[in-house]
Structure formats: structure tokens, C-alpha cells
Design a protein around this motif. Sequence first.
Motif, PDB file in Angstrom:
ATOM      1  N   GLU A  15       1.108  -1.117  -0.090  1.00 39.26           N
ATOM      2  CA  GLU A  15       0.016  -0.057  -0.007  1.00 39.26           C
ATOM      3  C   GLU A  15       0.715   1.265   0.010  1.00 39.26           C
ATOM      4  N   THR A  16       0.773   2.163  -1.029  1.00 40.74           N
ATOM      5  CA  THR A  16       1.333   3.456  -0.988  1.00 40.74           C
ATOM      6  C   THR A  16       0.778   4.475  -0.217  1.00 40.74           C
ATOM      7  N   LEU A  17       1.567   5.415   0.135  1.00 43.10           N
ATOM      8  CA  LEU A  17       1.109   6.579   0.981  1.00 43.10           C
ATOM      9  C   LEU A  17       0.178   7.328   0.085  1.00 43.10           C
ATOM     10  N   PRO A  18       0.252   8.025  -1.073  1.00 45.79           N
ATOM     11  CA  PRO A  18      -0.940   8.272  -1.981  1.00 45.79           C
ATOM     12  C   PRO A  18      -2.223   7.563  -1.751  1.00 45.79           C
ATOM     13  N   ILE A  19      -2.215   6.275  -1.750  1.00 44.54           N
ATOM     14  CA  ILE A  19      -3.584   5.885  -1.745  1.00 44.54           C
ATOM     15  C   ILE A  19      -3.886   5.784  -0.280  1.00 44.54           C
TER      16      ILE A  19
END
Length: 424
Positions: free
Chosen positions: A319-323
Motif C-alpha cells: 500500500e502506497t502513501l498516496p493511496i
Amino acid sequence: MTKSSHSSSTAATRAPDFPMGFREFLALMASLMALNALAIDAMLPAFPAIGNALGVAAANDRQYILSAYLFGSAIGALFYGSLADRFGRKPVLLSAICAYAIFAALGGFSTSFTALLGFRFAQGLAAAAMGVVALAVIRDRFSGDRMARLVSLVFIVFMAVPIIAPTVGQMILYVASWRYIFILFVVLSGVVGLWAWLRLPETLDPANVIPIRVDDVAATWREVVTNRGALGYVLASGVVMGGLFGYLNSAQQIFADIFDAADIFPYAFAAVAASIAISNWFNSRIVERFGARRVSHTALIAFILLSGAQIAAASLAHETLPIFLVLIAANMSMIGFTGSNFGSIAMQPFGRMAGAASSFQQFARTLLAAGIGAVIGQLFDGSVVPMATGFLITGLVALVLVAWSERWELFKRRMPPGTPAMPE
């Protein structure tokens, strides 16, 4: 103010015997509530520094800096309503602001973690008056969807604090010790207290003064607890706020430990807080048209759906920070459509006993939220899954409570009879 003049002045915030204009009234109410938010959000970037200075080894234990304050705020809320109904809104408010400043100063001089937690609890006890008395003052003058709209407008200004407070706290840490954050609390509470002393009139109708008698207070609390239409919303609000407090407790660790983004934490936190402010603004524009119930019920269902999406994203291996930011901002924005509306609906039946009702409701709401938030925060395990799961569970429980309160008829608008119009 006589009873007749009180009823006529509810049509507008500015009246012949009410010296404050609408915008000043709005700004002061927001500033009072902002003192409470400031004591929460400005502390978040300082958790590691405080832990290092006072020898707190476990990262999750640092969350008690927030939890102690929230539990103090919950307990304090139990008493201020009755005091404000007996002695008036203004003297109780000014006394609490003074106590807030004193305990903030003592917290800044703490030399042990235990002492700091004690002073944070006491500061929370004093800060409880900000929300209780401010809501009672608003209820003295407005009701129904008009009150919901005003509370939303207050929250728009109020939400500027979570947007900027972590950044302010971080900027202080760049040039000084974490103790200077407490000095900021002292200075700002002095400014707001002076403003209230000079400009805020007493809004309690003398006809509505309620002597402090144990039997009467118990009767008021019993009436609040047994009012099904109000109780469900109080509990639902506390449960949803529990999810929010769970995020607040673990936010610094989420950004620092999961996403390795401690440097941008204040700015990312501000972006999420801005989503709540924006939703409160939209709520203030639509709530009178569609009604507090329709708006808040829709938002609660959206909160549940977004929580499911948050769990799905948190379960991903990468999971990425933007998501994460997009989903958490969307989740938190729904609170902007539930918080003020749930509070206004819960206060609607209690015009004469606004102070005691506001007091007991805030006590129940904050105690429930602080407990749930502490549990969610302590479950932090290096992933977003505990927080996201907490969102889903709190959303589902809140939906059941709201449906029970409405006797299983959601989205039904209920207009209070004779509700006066509020100026644009």
C-alpha cells in the motif's frame, strides 16, 4: 434577558440586547472549541521528543499523552453543564479557561511522564467546558437544522486548527523544546479568555436557571438517557469519534513507521484535516435544504463503504502513501457530515436544560470515543489494518444505533415546530 426577548432573539444572532454580530459570535465559538483541538493536535509531532526526554521506551505508550487529555475532557464534561445552568455560561467558561492555562503551564514544566499525564488529564478536565458551554450558548439561540448549520460553520473555523496545529507544533520543535508548545497553549487561552470576558454576554435566560440539586441533576440526566431519539445519536457520535481518535492516536506512528514519512507528517495530517473542514463547509450549505438526518445518514453509510475500501487497501502488501492519504481523507470527510448533525439532533429535545444536556451528552460521547480510540491506538502493529478495521466496526455499530434511535426509519426529515430562520 427575559423569556420573551430570548425567544425573539433566536431569529438572529445579533439582537438589541446581544452586542456581538453573527461573524464575531461564530469566530468566538470556534475559538473556544479550537483551544481543545489545539491541545490535541499540536502535541502529535512532539510524541517522540517527549518520549525521549521523559524516558518512555514503548512507542505505543506515548499515545497516553493524548488519551489522558481525552479522558479528562470526558470526565469534566459531566459537571460543566449543571454549573452553567446554575451560575450562567460566562463565569463558568472564564473559570475553565483560567484552569486550562494553569495546567498547561504545569504540564510544560513536568519532569516525569507520570506528572505530565496527570497535568494533561487536568487540562482536559478544564477544556471540557469549551465544548459544553459553547454548545449550550449556541443552543440558547438556535435549534434544529439552523443549529446544525451554525455548528457546521463553527466547525469550519474550528477545523483550521487540526490543519495548522501539527505544523505549528513541528515548527516549535525546530527551534525550541517541546515544552514551548505548552507555553503556546497558555498564551492563546489568555487571548480567547480576554475576548470572551470583554465581548460575550450572558445567554442563559434567567427563567431557565436550574439550581444544583442532586435530585434535579439526576432527573435531567435520566431524561437525557431515556430519550431514545437523542441517546442513539449521542452513542453513535461517540462510536464514530472513537474511530477518529484511533487515527489520532496512531497517526504519527503510521506516517513514521509504515510509510517512513515522518518529515511530511504535519503536512499530510493537515491535508486529511482539511477534508473534514471542507465537508463541514458543504454540510453548512446543504443541511437546511435536505435536513440533518438525511445528510448524516447518507454520510454514515458512505463512511462504512470507505472503511471497507481502507481495509482492502491496508491488506495489500505494498500500500502506497498516496493511496492511504486519499482513502483516509475520504473517510474523515464523512465525519464532517455526521459530527455536527448528530450533535444538533441529539440536543434538539433539550431547550430549557441545554447546559446539563450538553454536558451529559459530551461526557458520554467523549468517554466512549476516548476508550474506543485508545483501544484502536494500542492495537497498532506496524500496519494500517487495526485502524481500518476499527473504522468499519465503529461505522456499523453507529448505523445500528442511529437506526434504533429513528425507530428503524432512516432518511426521514423531522422539522421542529416553529423553528426560526437563521441569517445568511
